[in-house]
Enzyme design. Structure first.
Site, PDB file in Angstrom:
ATOM      1  N   TYR A 158      10.833 -44.422 -18.883  1.00 36.61           N
ATOM      2  CA  TYR A 158      11.175 -45.201 -17.637  1.00 36.61           C
ATOM      3  C   TYR A 158      11.717 -44.447 -16.747  1.00 36.61           C
ATOM      4  O   TYR A 158      12.539 -43.813 -16.853  1.00 36.61           O
ATOM      5  CB  TYR A 158      12.030 -46.367 -18.377  1.00 36.61           C
ATOM      6  CG  TYR A 158      12.683 -47.151 -17.019  1.00 36.61           C
ATOM      7  CD1 TYR A 158      11.741 -48.225 -16.322  1.00 36.61           C
ATOM      8  CD2 TYR A 158      13.715 -47.167 -16.412  1.00 36.61           C
ATOM      9  CE1 TYR A 158      11.961 -48.795 -15.194  1.00 36.61           C
ATOM     10  CE2 TYR A 158      14.176 -48.043 -15.518  1.00 36.61           C
ATOM     11  CZ  TYR A 158      13.363 -48.904 -14.926  1.00 36.61           C
ATOM     12  OH  TYR A 158      13.594 -49.571 -13.966  1.00 36.61           O
ATOM     13  N   ASP A 260      12.969 -36.079 -16.002  1.00 39.08           N
ATOM     14  CA  ASP A 260      13.832 -37.113 -15.469  1.00 39.08           C
ATOM     15  C   ASP A 260      15.223 -37.266 -16.381  1.00 39.08           C
ATOM     16  O   ASP A 260      15.237 -37.515 -17.558  1.00 39.08           O
ATOM     17  CB  ASP A 260      13.114 -38.652 -15.562  1.00 39.08           C
ATOM     18  CG  ASP A 260      14.039 -39.611 -15.159  1.00 39.08           C
ATOM     19  OD1 ASP A 260      15.064 -39.599 -14.878  1.00 39.08           O
ATOM     20  OD2 ASP A 260      13.351 -40.907 -15.144  1.00 39.08           O
ATOM     21  N   LYS A 287      22.850 -42.111 -11.909  1.00 43.17           N
ATOM     22  CA  LYS A 287      23.774 -42.390 -12.877  1.00 43.17           C
ATOM     23  C   LYS A 287      25.047 -41.576 -12.931  1.00 43.17           C
ATOM     24  O   LYS A 287      26.105 -41.886 -12.076  1.00 43.17           O
ATOM     25  CB  LYS A 287      23.332 -42.702 -14.490  1.00 43.17           C
ATOM     26  CG  LYS A 287      21.948 -43.544 -14.772  1.00 43.17           C
ATOM     27  CD  LYS A 287      22.099 -44.250 -15.865  1.00 43.17           C
ATOM     28  CE  LYS A 287      20.691 -44.878 -15.929  1.00 43.17           C
ATOM     29  NZ  LYS A 287      20.869 -46.289 -15.776  1.00 43.17           N
TER      30      LYS A 287
HETATM   31  N1  PMP Z   1      15.254 -42.828 -14.994  1.00 43.45           N
HETATM   32  C1  PMP Z   1      15.683 -43.343 -15.911  1.00 43.45           C
HETATM   33  C2  PMP Z   1      15.579 -42.408 -17.079  1.00 43.45           C
HETATM   34  C3  PMP Z   1      16.459 -44.447 -15.964  1.00 43.45           C
HETATM   35  O1  PMP Z   1      16.995 -44.831 -17.235  1.00 43.45           O
HETATM   36  C4  PMP Z   1      16.553 -45.165 -14.828  1.00 43.45           C
HETATM   37  C5  PMP Z   1      17.424 -46.485 -15.086  1.00 43.45           C
HETATM   38  N2  PMP Z   1      17.982 -46.796 -16.008  1.00 43.45           N
HETATM   39  C6  PMP Z   1      16.057 -44.693 -13.678  1.00 43.45           C
HETATM   40  C7  PMP Z   1      15.235 -43.741 -13.864  1.00 43.45           C
HETATM   41  C8  PMP Z   1      16.068 -45.603 -12.459  1.00 43.45           C
HETATM   42  O2  PMP Z   1      17.389 -45.286 -11.832  1.00 43.45           O
HETATM   43  P1  PMP Z   1      17.993 -46.535 -10.881  1.00 43.45           P
HETATM   44  O3  PMP Z   1      18.302 -47.577 -11.763  1.00 43.45           O
HETATM   45  O4  PMP Z   1      19.129 -46.025 -10.707  1.00 43.45           O
HETATM   46  O5  PMP Z   1      17.012 -46.851 -10.039  1.00 43.45           O
END
Ligand code: PMP
Length: 464
Positions: A158, A260, A287
């Site tokens: 994700y 990521d 985060k």
């Molecule tokens: N990459 C990963 C691995 C995530 O877990 C998330 C959100 N949980 C995102 C990207 C997207 O981040 P955001 O919700 O701040 O847009």
């Protein structure tokens, strides 16, 4: 929700409903102005979600006055827990000086330096307002640098909700294709068909199949993006040698490797790349680097990140300088409040804090595993450091498909029953610990889980 609930299972829903009447009212009201009663698709569940009014440390209070121990911490972003005194002090100190300016501010520079120091592969970094934007820009850089458009991603990975990556995160199993050659499937309506066709989907933890697919598509690919640990896909760690092998094959084929680390950055000061000793070309973050405020960041090799530099900057004063190859917007990016909260958070996160937090995660993993074995329930936990996921299946957690065999109904009843017992988890069973969590909190979680599993699997001797 189902027509086959046992008495004990019906009780779970009844107790949940009885202790959350205000949430019910708010949900009914919310749905008249907010689709699904929330601004986040995750936050809408049967029979109704809870609404939070305040939180401090590990404790969260909902509109009905129920207090919970938070084992999710805004999906891992609140590594220091809620309203940490150092973060609140940093925010309070800044607040009177304005919230966002048209021009840059010094805290942006401070936080950028701090991130580059901690993550050596990040030679230059830029901020965004979300993790979604961080992966979006990292992908733009890869496309601009390579002159190619296609991105390879892993099934179950994700990376936010933009089209290039909202593909095969949780594909319906009847459309997902072979385990070792997954199809590319849109995860929701509204993703363009061309984005789905453009994505190459790879099987997580299968290096041989991944290598084969990358070789076959090498001429059209710009980059491979992955979460070093599958996060929302079930907290699945990389198999030994998988990340190193992927690094080798991407280097050999001239493909950029994007990690990521929006979630995995909490594993070590330098993130999963330090934890596993494998270095990507570009890194997306989010985060924790914003200390609980909205944030994202992306960075990496200086030669790639310098695509954001306009020509003429830093040279002899030249007002005719051209624009950058890649343009980044964002009215609120790098705002001083987010930067201050991020700095205060990183200051708290000393190497020994990571160590302590990871040890707490190990305690949770081993205790939960013991309970599942004792009860002989078809339940298990996968975990890395302070991240974990409870799965309602016996299938070994080796890839992105494994969590998909879980019993969704049991998982949901478990989620509700853990709320009944005062513990916050993700509806799909994911959790992330925070530094104010104590061993006694972990032990209380394990006991609550034992009780919940007794109820779910029909052992009525449990005290409830
Ligand atoms: N990459 C990963 C691995 C995530 O877990 C998330 C959100 N949980 C995102 C990207 C997207 O981040 P955001 O919700 O701040 O847009």
């Amino acid at each position: 929700m189902t027509t086959t609930l046992t008495g004990a299972q019906t009780q779970i829903v009844e107790r949940y409903t009885a202790r959350t009447p205000r949430a019910r009212e708010l949900f009914d009201r919310a749905r008249r102005s907010l689709p699904a009663g929330s601004t986040r698709s995750l936050n809408s569940w049967q029979p109704h979600p809870i609404y939070v009014t305040r939180a401090a440390g590990t404790r969260v209070t909902d509109v009905d006055g129920n207090v919970y121990l938070d084992f999710l911490n805004n999906y891992s972003s609140l590594v220091l827990g809620h309203a940490h005194p150092a973060v609140i002090a940093a925010l309070s100190e800044r607040l009177g000086d304005g919230t966002a300016f048209s021009y840059s501010n010094p805290l942006e520079v401070d936080l950028a330096e701090r991130i580059c120091e901690r993550i050596p592969s990040v030679e230059l970094v830029r901020f965004t307002n979300s993790g979604l934007e961080a992966t979006l820009y990292a992908i733009k850089i890869a496309r601009a640098a390579s002159g190619r458009d296609r991105i390879a991603k892993f099934e179950g990975g994700y990376h936010g909700t933009h089209d290039a990556v909202l593909v095969s995160v949780r594909p319906p199993l009847d459309q997902a294709g072979p385990r070792d050659a997954p199809h590319s499937v849109a995860d929701a309506a509204g993703v363009s068909r061309s984005a789905v066709e453009e994505a190459l989907v790879l099987p997580f933890n299968n290096l041989e199949a991944t290598t084969r697919l990358l070789h076959a598509n090498r001429d059209t690919l710009a980059a491979v993006i992955l979460e070093p640990v599958l996060g929302s896909g079930g907290v699945i760690p990389p198999a030994p040698g998988f990340l190193a092998g992927l690094r080798e094959v991407t280097r050999e084929l001239g493909l950029l490797l994007i990690f990521d680390e929006v979630i995995s950055l909490r594993l070590a000061p330098g993130g999963a790349q330090e934890y596993y000793g494998v270095i990507p070309d570009l890194t997306a973050m989010g985060k924790l680097v914003g200390g609980g405020m909205p944030v994202g960041a992306y960075g990496g090799r200086a030669d790639l990140m310098s695509l954001l530099e306009p020509s003429g900057i830093g040279e002899a004063l030249d007002f005719r300088g051209g624009g950058p190859k890649i343009y980044q917007g964002g009215t609120f990016t790098g705002n001083p409040l987010t930067m201050a909260a991020g700095l205060a958070t990183l200051d708290q996160l000393t190497p020994s804090e990571y160590h302590r937090l990871n040890a707490l995660g190990e305690r949770l993993q081993s205790e939960v595993t013991r309970v599942c074995q004792e009860l002989d329930a078809p339940v298990q936990v996968s975990a890395v450091g302070s991240l974990f996921n409870i799965h309602f299946t016996r299938e070994p957690m080796v890839d992105a498909r494994a969590p998909r065999s879980a019993d969704g109904e049991m998982a949901h009843l478990f989620f509700l029953e853990m709320l009944n017992r005062g513990f916050i988890l993700a509806p799909r069973g994911m959790g992330a610990l925070s530094t104010p969590t104590e061993e006694a909190d972990v032990d209380a979680f394990v006991e609550a889980m034992r009780g919940a599993l007794h109820l779910l699997y029909g052992n009525q001797q449990e005290e409830g």
